[in-house]
Design an enzyme around this catalytic site. Structure first.
Site, PDB file in Angstrom:
ATOM      1  NE  ARG A  53      -4.244  -1.465   0.054  1.00  0.00           N
ATOM      2  CZ  ARG A  53      -4.329  -2.511  -0.761  1.00  0.00           C
ATOM      3  NH1 ARG A  53      -3.308  -2.805  -1.548  1.00  0.00           N
ATOM      4  NH2 ARG A  53      -5.406  -3.263  -0.786  1.00  0.00           N
TER       5      ARG A  53
ATOM      6  CD  GLU B 151      -2.792   3.320  -5.517  1.00  0.00           C
ATOM      7  OE1 GLU B 151      -1.662   2.850  -5.343  1.00  0.00           O
ATOM      8  OE2 GLU B 151      -3.835   2.633  -5.466  1.00  0.00           O
TER       9      GLU B 151
ATOM     10  CG  HIS C 256      -2.585  -0.435  -7.222  1.00  0.00           C
ATOM     11  ND1 HIS C 256      -3.001   0.221  -6.082  1.00  0.00           N
ATOM     12  CD2 HIS C 256      -2.708  -1.761  -6.937  1.00  0.00           C
ATOM     13  CE1 HIS C 256      -3.373  -0.664  -5.167  1.00  0.00           C
ATOM     14  NE2 HIS C 256      -3.201  -1.873  -5.688  1.00  0.00           N
TER      15      HIS C 256
END
Length: 317
Positions: free
Chosen positions: A234, A263, A285
């Site tokens: 994370r 994000e 990601h």
């Protein structure tokens, strides 16, 4: 009849099939959902599906029909689980779906950074090889993987899978005890010891109040100047500005980040703003996102909903 609303369907690629739930239902999906749209879109929903859309207490309090939240991810920090438990809303997440995809991505980053592939690629782009006119040149250090020490923070499924890959590559694998713990569990080393010994430090723990900014300037200073940091966990686990400063100051040799504090990250994010660094490797990601992993996620997502409606809720968080 259950009314299922998927708030951010675009988080699953179009070519990945979502199985149909096994009960009578109404299905509504949106490619994405802005914060101000959440309440209106979930007003009549009994089951909400969210990947990254935030469902906090203030929002949930305005959705009396909601009975279940199916989180289309492993991470649950976008949902107020305490409110769900107190108010009888079942929340479930996805487990074990990226057990191959994430560690393989982390290993790919590890190889790229240990061998400075980015740096050499950019040297060629900038004409360094062509200018030197010699068979080979060494503008960046090249380090082997075999024999290096892999330090892992997080010992769940992903951490264990990463450990297995590391051992298969001939690495020494060590697990870090929780930061600040007074004693170590069997098979773990003190947090600061792992920081000091790791040639590669890979993060595989959840983001909680205790792990936010787990790696900051103080922790980076404790690492070897030849070490690399990989974060596929994370974004909030790492102080991003401190990481950029450490890379620029030579406190560590490189970093690979697949996750960001916000994000999608904007151009003001310290990592994005410094993406020209030859020892900083960024991906958006996608470590979790092999086709096989996403198909497993999609199938498990619907399985969780089917189980809830059948009165046998699973993967409850």
């Amino acid at each position: 009849m259950e009314h299922i609303v998927f708030l951010d369907r675009d988080t699953i690629p179009d070519h990945i099939a979502l199985p149909s739930p096994e009960f009578a239902h109404q299905w509504t999906q949106y490619s994405s959902t802005r914060p101000e749209q959440v309440i209106e879109r979930l007003r009549d929903a009994t089951i909400a599906i969210t990947n990254k859309v935030v469902l906090d207490a203030a929002i949930l309090a305005q959705l009396p029909k909601l009975k279940m939240i199916a989180i289309a991810a492993t991470g649950t920090n976008n949902v107020d689980l305490a409110y769900c438990r107190e108010n009888g809303i079942t929340a479930s997440n996805i487990r074990g779906y990226a057990i191959d995809s994430v560690p393989e991505h982390a290993v790919a980053m590890m190889f790229a950074l240990r061998r400075n592939l980015l740096g050499y690629h950019r040297d060629i782009q900038q004409g360094v090889w062509q200018e030197k006119k010699q068979f080979c040149f060494f503008t960046h250090p090249i380090n082997d993987i075999r024999g290096a020490t892999l330090g892992l923070i997080g010992s769940g499924g992903l951490g264990q899978a990463m450990a297995a890959l590391g051992r298969a590559l001939g690495m020494k694998v060590i697990f870090a005890e929780r930061k600040g713990a007074e004693a170590c569990r069997e098979g773990y080393l003190p947090f600061h010891t792992v920081l000091a010994q790791a040639d590669v430090l890979s993060l595989h723990c959840p983001l909680t109040n205790e792990t936010r900014n787990l790696i900051g300037s103080g922790e980076l200073e404790q690492m070897k100047d030849s070490a690399i940091l990989i974060n596929t966990g994370r974004g909030g686990l790492v102080d991003e500005q401190a990481l950029v400063d450490a890379l620029r100051n030579g406190e560590i040799a490189g970093a690979g980040c697949d996750v960001f504090t916000q994000e999608p990250a904007d151009n003001d994010n310290p990592l994005i703003a410094n993406s020209d660094l030859p020892n900083l490797l960024l991906t958006p990601h996608v470590a979790w996102g092999s086709d096989s992993a996403i198909q497993t996620l999609a199938s498990q997502l619907i399985d969780n909903i089917n189980a809830f409606v059948a009165g046998q809720a699973q993967n409850v968080v």
